[in-house]
Motif scaffolding. Structure first.
Motif, short mmCIF file in Angstrom:
data_model
loop_
_atom_site.label_atom_id
_atom_site.label_comp_id
_atom_site.label_asym_id
_atom_site.label_seq_id
_atom_site.Cartn_x
_atom_site.Cartn_y
_atom_site.Cartn_z
N ARG A 135 0.84 -1.22 0.00
CA ARG A 135 0.00 0.00 0.00
C ARG A 135 0.87 1.26 0.00
N LYS A 136 1.99 1.18 0.69
CA LYS A 136 2.91 2.31 0.68
C LYS A 136 3.49 2.52 -0.72
N ALA A 137 3.82 1.42 -1.37
CA ALA A 137 4.35 1.52 -2.74
C ALA A 137 3.29 2.07 -3.68
N LEU A 138 2.05 1.63 -3.51
CA LEU A 138 0.97 2.09 -4.38
C LEU A 138 0.66 3.56 -4.16
N LYS A 139 0.82 4.00 -2.93
CA LYS A 139 0.59 5.41 -2.62
C LYS A 139 1.62 6.29 -3.33
N LEU A 140 2.83 5.77 -3.47
CA LEU A 140 3.88 6.52 -4.17
C LEU A 140 3.68 6.52 -5.68
N GLU A 141 3.05 5.47 -6.18
CA GLU A 141 2.82 5.36 -7.63
C GLU A 141 1.44 4.73 -7.87
N PRO A 142 0.39 5.53 -7.72
CA PRO A 142 -0.99 5.01 -7.79
C PRO A 142 -1.35 4.37 -9.13
N SER A 143 -0.67 4.73 -10.19
CA SER A 143 -1.02 4.21 -11.51
C SER A 143 -0.31 2.89 -11.85
N ASN A 144 0.47 2.39 -10.93
CA ASN A 144 1.24 1.17 -11.20
C ASN A 144 0.31 -0.05 -11.16
N LYS A 145 0.05 -0.63 -12.33
CA LYS A 145 -0.89 -1.75 -12.42
C LYS A 145 -0.32 -3.02 -11.78
N THR A 146 0.99 -3.18 -11.84
CA THR A 146 1.60 -4.37 -11.25
C THR A 146 1.40 -4.41 -9.75
#
Length: 404
Positions: free
Chosen positions: A320-331
């Motif tokens: 979730r922390k990684a996704l918060k940094l890059e919300p558009s990352n589909k992987t």
């Protein structure tokens, strides 16, 4: 995924690096697959047989002449002998021209320069690489070359025949063009061997270039599925980035060196994941995040490692922390969704298991309540009955007394 693009860039850039030019590499420990090959020509195969033929099977009248001829070129006796390097008949070496003696052999860790010609076994020239430089034993070239050059003397010319597992392996190569499982023949001349540079005295730009080159070799190993060799190359690159320096270095150069180090740690974690070395992969991720806390690749891989270790809650938090940094990352989206679903299923299974172990708490409590109610009901009935009997007894006593 961005990691894949990075390994492809590394492949493209290897042709520009001095030692990357030696395309081949060693095979993975289990798969036996390797990298590029370099080799010899069949033309040089002819002289040895000719010298053998003239060596002693002639007529008796020519015997003494042949003996004298054989006595003069002493190296020719060596040319005729194949050395089975590994004892499995899959990697063989033959001396074409003797060198300067065994004392001139290069040592592991030295930088060597060779002339190399790579051939298919049918004599087709695959690649010619004059003045090819690499560090002996670092995995900068495929395994057949790395192993046999250590056995060569300075100025020696040798012919090497190798099985595919010590060259390009089951995958072959696009550049140079080598078909899968192709055996190769290499013609090698050892030109020089020098000690590796002192890393403490190496100018920062050269240190950065050297570390980047080792990392690129690791990327090539990774792409070919040779994960153990990839870990080795990344480890060498890390040693270079972490070495102390006795020369001045600018802040920009320090940042560039740190960037190479973090990339190595990320790629090493990816290789360790492929090898199922989860503890080592987690350690690599933690080290990368210690330098760059918001590194998305490190966070993503750390989340995967934690999930594989069964630490679902912490893994979800990391992703979730990684996704918060890059919300558009589909992987990251896909991995997080899969993990949340898996975690939910696991929790459901655990709850069902606990209920089975402890029984049905709701039905048990209901039964207890029902028993309590029934108990109270019986108590009240008994009390009312006793009271009625007592009242009846008193009334009967009053009636009898009245009659008397």
């Amino acid at each position: 995924m961005t990691e894949k693009a990075e390994t492809m860039d590394a492949l493209d850039s290897r042709d520009n690096a001095p030692s990357v030019k030696k395309n081949g590499q060693t095979s993975l420990l289990d798969s036996g697959e390797d990298f590029e090959v370099l080799d010899e020509d069949d033309i040089d195969d002819d002289p040895p047989p000719l010298e053998d033929a003239g060596g002693g099977k002639g007529k008796n009248t020519e015997k003494s002449e042949n003996k004298n001829a054989d006595m003069d070129p002493e190296p020719s006796g060596q040319v005729d002998e194949w050395l089975d390097v590994l004892g499995n008949d899959q990697l063989k070496k033959k001396v074409l021209e003797a060198g300067e003696g065994q004392d001139s052999r290069p040592q592991k860790g030295q930088n060597v320069k060779i002339n190399l010609k790579t051939y298919l076994m049918d004599g087709t020239l695959v690649e010619e690489q004059p003045d090819l430089s690499f560090t002996l034993g670092d995995g900068d070239v495929f395994q057949a070359l790395d192993l046999t050059v250590q056995l060569m003397e300075m100025r020696e010319k040798a012919l090497i025949q190798t099985d595919a597992k010590y060259a390009y392996g089951a995958r072959g190569s696009l550049e140079p063009e080598v078909s899968p499982n192709a055996e190769l023949s290499l013609e090698v001349e050892l030109l020089e061997a020098t000690d590796a540079p002192d890393l403490e005295l190496l100018p920062p730009p050269e240190k950065i270039a050297l570390a980047s080159h080792k990392r690129e070799r690791g990327n090539i190993h990774y792409q070919r599925g040779d994960y153990a060799f990839a870990v080795n190359s990344y480890g060498i690159a890390l040693q270079i980035t972490e070495s102390s320096s006795k020369v001045d270095i600018t802040p920009e150069e320090e940042n560039e060196l740190m960037d190479v180090k973090v990339k190595c740690l990320n790629n090493m974690a990816a290789s360790q994941l492929k090898l199922d070395h989860y503890d080592a992969a987690l350690k690599s991720c933690v080290s990368a995040l210690a330098h760059q806390p918001d590194n998305i690749k490190a966070l993503f891989r750390m989340g995967k490692v934690l999930a594989l270790q069964g630490e679902y809650t912490e893994a979800i938090q990391t992703l979730r922390k990684a996704l918060k940094l890059e919300p558009s990352n589909k992987t990251i989206h896909a991995e997080l969704s899969k993990l949340v679903k898996k975690h939910s299923e696991q929790r459901g299974a655990e709850q069902a298991m606990y209920k089975k172990m402890l029984g049905n708490p709701s039905s048990s409590s209901g039964t207890q309540k029902h028993r309590a109610k029934s108990s109270w009901g019986l108590s009240w009935k008994w009390l009312f009955g006793a009271t009625a009997v007592a009242i009846g007894g008193v009334a009967l006593s009053v009636v009898i007394a009245a009659r008397n």
